[in-house]
Structure formats: C-alpha cells, structure tokens
Enzyme design. Sequence first.
Site, PDB file in Angstrom:
ATOM      1  N   GLY A 114       0.554  15.080  37.857  1.00 42.37           N
ATOM      2  CA  GLY A 114      -0.833  13.935  37.953  1.00 42.37           C
ATOM      3  C   GLY A 114      -0.778  13.470  39.460  1.00 42.37           C
ATOM      4  O   GLY A 114      -1.714  12.625  39.625  1.00 42.37           O
ATOM      5  N   GLN A 115      -0.439  14.203  40.156  1.00 40.97           N
ATOM      6  CA  GLN A 115      -0.393  13.594  41.872  1.00 40.97           C
ATOM      7  C   GLN A 115      -1.925  14.073  42.420  1.00 40.97           C
ATOM      8  O   GLN A 115      -2.240  15.398  42.016  1.00 40.97           O
ATOM      9  CB  GLN A 115       0.487  14.215  42.867  1.00 40.97           C
ATOM     10  CG  GLN A 115       0.598  13.765  44.228  1.00 40.97           C
ATOM     11  CD  GLN A 115       1.715  14.286  45.272  1.00 40.97           C
ATOM     12  OE1 GLN A 115       2.343  15.233  44.782  1.00 40.97           O
ATOM     13  NE2 GLN A 115       1.880  13.707  46.256  1.00 40.97           N
ATOM     14  N   THR A 116      -2.621  13.147  42.712  1.00 36.82           N
ATOM     15  CA  THR A 116      -3.896  13.468  43.216  1.00 36.82           C
ATOM     16  C   THR A 116      -4.179  13.304  44.897  1.00 36.82           C
ATOM     17  O   THR A 116      -4.795  13.962  45.438  1.00 36.82           O
ATOM     18  CB  THR A 116      -5.206  12.485  42.750  1.00 36.82           C
ATOM     19  OG1 THR A 116      -4.641  11.276  42.701  1.00 36.82           O
ATOM     20  CG2 THR A 116      -5.007  12.978  41.055  1.00 36.82           C
ATOM     21  N   VAL A 117      -3.311  12.560  45.512  1.00 38.74           N
ATOM     22  CA  VAL A 117      -3.402  12.296  46.715  1.00 38.74           C
ATOM     23  C   VAL A 117      -1.848  12.986  47.214  1.00 38.74           C
ATOM     24  O   VAL A 117      -0.708  12.418  47.017  1.00 38.74           O
ATOM     25  CB  VAL A 117      -3.332  11.020  47.420  1.00 38.74           C
ATOM     26  CG1 VAL A 117      -3.367  10.750  48.684  1.00 38.74           C
ATOM     27  CG2 VAL A 117      -5.033  10.439  46.961  1.00 38.74           C
TER      28      VAL A 117
ATOM     29  N   HIS B  44       3.531   8.401  47.396  1.00 42.00           N
ATOM     30  CA  HIS B  44       3.329   6.967  47.229  1.00 42.00           C
ATOM     31  C   HIS B  44       3.633   6.586  45.954  1.00 42.00           C
ATOM     32  O   HIS B  44       3.891   7.555  44.954  1.00 42.00           O
ATOM     33  CB  HIS B  44       1.624   6.801  47.387  1.00 42.00           C
ATOM     34  CG  HIS B  44       0.800   7.576  46.462  1.00 42.00           C
ATOM     35  ND1 HIS B  44       0.772   8.849  46.634  1.00 42.00           N
ATOM     36  CD2 HIS B  44       0.142   7.075  45.343  1.00 42.00           C
ATOM     37  CE1 HIS B  44      -0.263   9.263  45.836  1.00 42.00           C
ATOM     38  NE2 HIS B  44      -0.378   8.089  44.815  1.00 42.00           N
TER      39      HIS B  44
ATOM     40  N   HIS C  33       2.909   3.964  42.891  1.00 40.28           N
ATOM     41  CA  HIS C  33       1.871   2.988  42.437  1.00 40.28           C
ATOM     42  C   HIS C  33       2.923   1.861  41.546  1.00 40.28           C
ATOM     43  O   HIS C  33       3.775   2.073  40.870  1.00 40.28           O
ATOM     44  CB  HIS C  33       1.210   3.433  41.206  1.00 40.28           C
ATOM     45  CG  HIS C  33       0.346   4.541  41.484  1.00 40.28           C
ATOM     46  ND1 HIS C  33      -1.310   4.073  41.791  1.00 40.28           N
ATOM     47  CD2 HIS C  33      -0.009   5.728  41.939  1.00 40.28           C
ATOM     48  CE1 HIS C  33      -2.011   5.006  41.998  1.00 40.28           C
ATOM     49  NE2 HIS C  33      -1.068   5.939  42.197  1.00 40.28           N
TER      50      HIS C  33
END
Length: 138
Positions: free
Chosen positions: A92-95, A99, A101
Amino acid sequence: MTECVFCRIVVRQIPASVVHEEEHALAFMDLGQVNPGHVLVAAKAHVENLFGLQAAQAAALSAVTVRVARAIRAAFAPQGLSVYQANGKAAGQTVFHYHVHLVPRYENDGMALTWPVKNPPREKLEDYAAKLRSVLPG
Ligand SMILES: [Zn+2]
C-alpha cells in the site's frame, strides 16, 4: 530537482505544516487528514522504505514517532491512535520515501484494515520463527 514529493517538502520546495524537525526526521501534517491531527513522520534523507534505513536513522525516526504520537494524544485526545507504515506497492505504499502515518482514531471513524488471519498450526509458527532466526541481521 528531485521528483520525490517528500524530498521536496524536506527542502521546502513544497509547503507543509511542520510539527517537528531534527537531523533525521521531519514530522508534518498529512494533506489528507483522515482525522484531525493526522501526522507523517518522514526520513529527511531520501530512503525508499524501512529496508534502507541506517540504525541511527531508524532510532531517531522511532523516537520522533513516539514523541509526536504523545503530542497528538495531548492535543487532540483521540480514543486511539493507529501507526501505519507501508513498504512496497503491494503493502500500500504510494510515496516511495520512508514515512510513518500517525492517525488519531475514533470509534466508527470509517478507517478500516482488513486482517485476513490464517491461523496456521503451532508447528508452522516454529518453522517461520526458525526461518527468520537463520537470516536475522546482527
Ligand atoms: Zn524522497
């Protein structure tokens, strides 16, 4: 100029509402705000994901994550807090810049995580643990 949005935030080429900054970490408000107080804690250096973190970075990022989580609890008094960190597209990593959340949570707030347990037999768990011990970095 880098195309990485978080690298651009680190050097202030893109504006962000910064919560905290130190040598290895930058904490800033997520644009999406799943709930008020939703913060991202990002590595300041470009590291794609958890697997690329050096020990000092990992320690600093973990410490900042805990500090900011406590600040969210003090400032927003959520009923709970979810820590979400994805590595790779399948996760589910998009960037693709490390990082974490920190999402303040409330009963029935609409955020969901499917958790499809498999409940394997104990022997399988022992096999999995042995497999991991055999490759665990020192
Ligand atoms: Zn980056």
